[in-house]
Design a protein around this motif. Sequence first.
Motif, PDB file in Angstrom:
ATOM      1  N   THR A 196     -41.257  19.568  63.139  1.00  0.00           N
ATOM      2  CA  THR A 196     -40.039  20.083  62.494  1.00  0.00           C
ATOM      3  C   THR A 196     -39.086  18.940  62.146  1.00  0.00           C
ATOM      4  O   THR A 196     -38.390  19.000  61.130  1.00  0.00           O
ATOM      5  CB  THR A 196     -39.346  21.131  63.370  1.00  0.00           C
ATOM      6  OG1 THR A 196     -39.002  20.558  64.632  1.00  0.00           O
ATOM      7  CG2 THR A 196     -40.233  22.349  63.578  1.00  0.00           C
ATOM      8  N   THR A 199     -43.792  28.450  62.368  1.00  0.00           N
ATOM      9  CA  THR A 199     -43.443  29.829  62.728  1.00  0.00           C
ATOM     10  C   THR A 199     -44.215  30.224  63.971  1.00  0.00           C
ATOM     11  O   THR A 199     -45.386  29.853  64.124  1.00  0.00           O
ATOM     12  CB  THR A 199     -43.789  30.785  61.571  1.00  0.00           C
ATOM     13  OG1 THR A 199     -42.998  30.440  60.429  1.00  0.00           O
ATOM     14  CG2 THR A 199     -43.527  32.236  61.947  1.00  0.00           C
ATOM     15  N   TYR A 200     -43.565  30.975  64.862  1.00  0.00           N
ATOM     16  CA  TYR A 200     -44.219  31.454  66.075  1.00  0.00           C
ATOM     17  C   TYR A 200     -44.501  32.958  65.957  1.00  0.00           C
ATOM     18  O   TYR A 200     -43.625  33.733  65.551  1.00  0.00           O
ATOM     19  CB  TYR A 200     -43.317  31.261  67.299  1.00  0.00           C
ATOM     20  CG  TYR A 200     -43.171  29.858  67.822  1.00  0.00           C
ATOM     21  CD1 TYR A 200     -43.812  28.760  67.230  1.00  0.00           C
ATOM     22  CD2 TYR A 200     -42.358  29.604  68.922  1.00  0.00           C
ATOM     23  CE1 TYR A 200     -43.663  27.483  67.734  1.00  0.00           C
ATOM     24  CE2 TYR A 200     -42.190  28.320  69.436  1.00  0.00           C
ATOM     25  CZ  TYR A 200     -42.836  27.268  68.836  1.00  0.00           C
ATOM     26  OH  TYR A 200     -42.681  25.994  69.335  1.00  0.00           O
ATOM     27  N   ALA A 239     -37.678  28.397  71.276  1.00  0.00           N
ATOM     28  CA  ALA A 239     -38.163  27.963  69.964  1.00  0.00           C
ATOM     29  C   ALA A 239     -37.087  27.191  69.211  1.00  0.00           C
ATOM     30  O   ALA A 239     -37.374  26.181  68.550  1.00  0.00           O
ATOM     31  CB  ALA A 239     -38.610  29.179  69.156  1.00  0.00           C
ATOM     32  N   VAL A 245     -37.680  25.711  65.611  1.00  0.00           N
ATOM     33  CA  VAL A 245     -38.382  26.895  65.094  1.00  0.00           C
ATOM     34  C   VAL A 245     -37.407  28.065  65.049  1.00  0.00           C
ATOM     35  O   VAL A 245     -36.845  28.453  66.083  1.00  0.00           O
ATOM     36  CB  VAL A 245     -39.606  27.251  65.963  1.00  0.00           C
ATOM     37  CG1 VAL A 245     -40.247  28.555  65.486  1.00  0.00           C
ATOM     38  CG2 VAL A 245     -40.616  26.112  65.938  1.00  0.00           C
TER      39      VAL A 245
END
Length: 247
Positions: free
Chosen positions: A41, A48-49, A79, A84
């Motif tokens: 990142t 994306t989770y 995250a 994220v």
Amino acid sequence: MTEVAPAQLEPMPDDWRRALAVVAHPDDLEYGCSAAVASWTDAGREVTYVLATRGEAGVDTLAPAECGPLREREQRASAAVVGVSTVEFLDHRDGVIEYGTALRRDIAAAVRRHRPELVITLNHRDTWGGTFWNTPDHVAVGRAVLDAAGDAGNRWIFPELTEQGLEPWSGVRWVAVAGSSSPTHAVDATDGLDRAVRSLLEHRAYIEALTDQDPEEYVRGFLTGNARETGKRFGDRPAVSFELFSR
């Protein structure tokens, strides 16, 4: 007898823009590969989770109705520490995830929604390094991710997804398995390791139920120890390893 040095790990590919990480529970990615996610990142890549469950069966002292929302909040905060912002939950039941077409379809739908080039999951094999037995949830989700990466590109396997507006996506180039006992590639964890520690520490309710050790001492020891051990096969730099399957 001369001891044979273990094979060196290759650098992970870096010619991609979008990754999708699919695992069973909150904290799986933080134990597995969040230092790598932080470095990605930082480089402007989108990660994306997607979690199959909300981890509602993960704390013995909390009933699932209370535990699930708590662990969801912890996962979203965790995250965010590594950059994220999108975290989704598939709402399979924690502890009793079943490998099969329903799970494959849900993951294939996520792949079609997010259209990643790299898909990440956690160890799908029966054991951790031949020593500790893996959980059924990890095995089911990891195996389903490897299959769904292909399912997502075939319009005839789950035609209902196309009817829902999710067009096939054949752009997955790799599936990377974190926590594998047969790693092939690695990511330098130097810049992301401190954030990986802070990210795992966001799962405080889970960690405090797991160990009597000071949470920061436990988390830092676990993550830095693993990164240091992996680094022996990656130029003596702290690293996160993956088993990489090309598609």
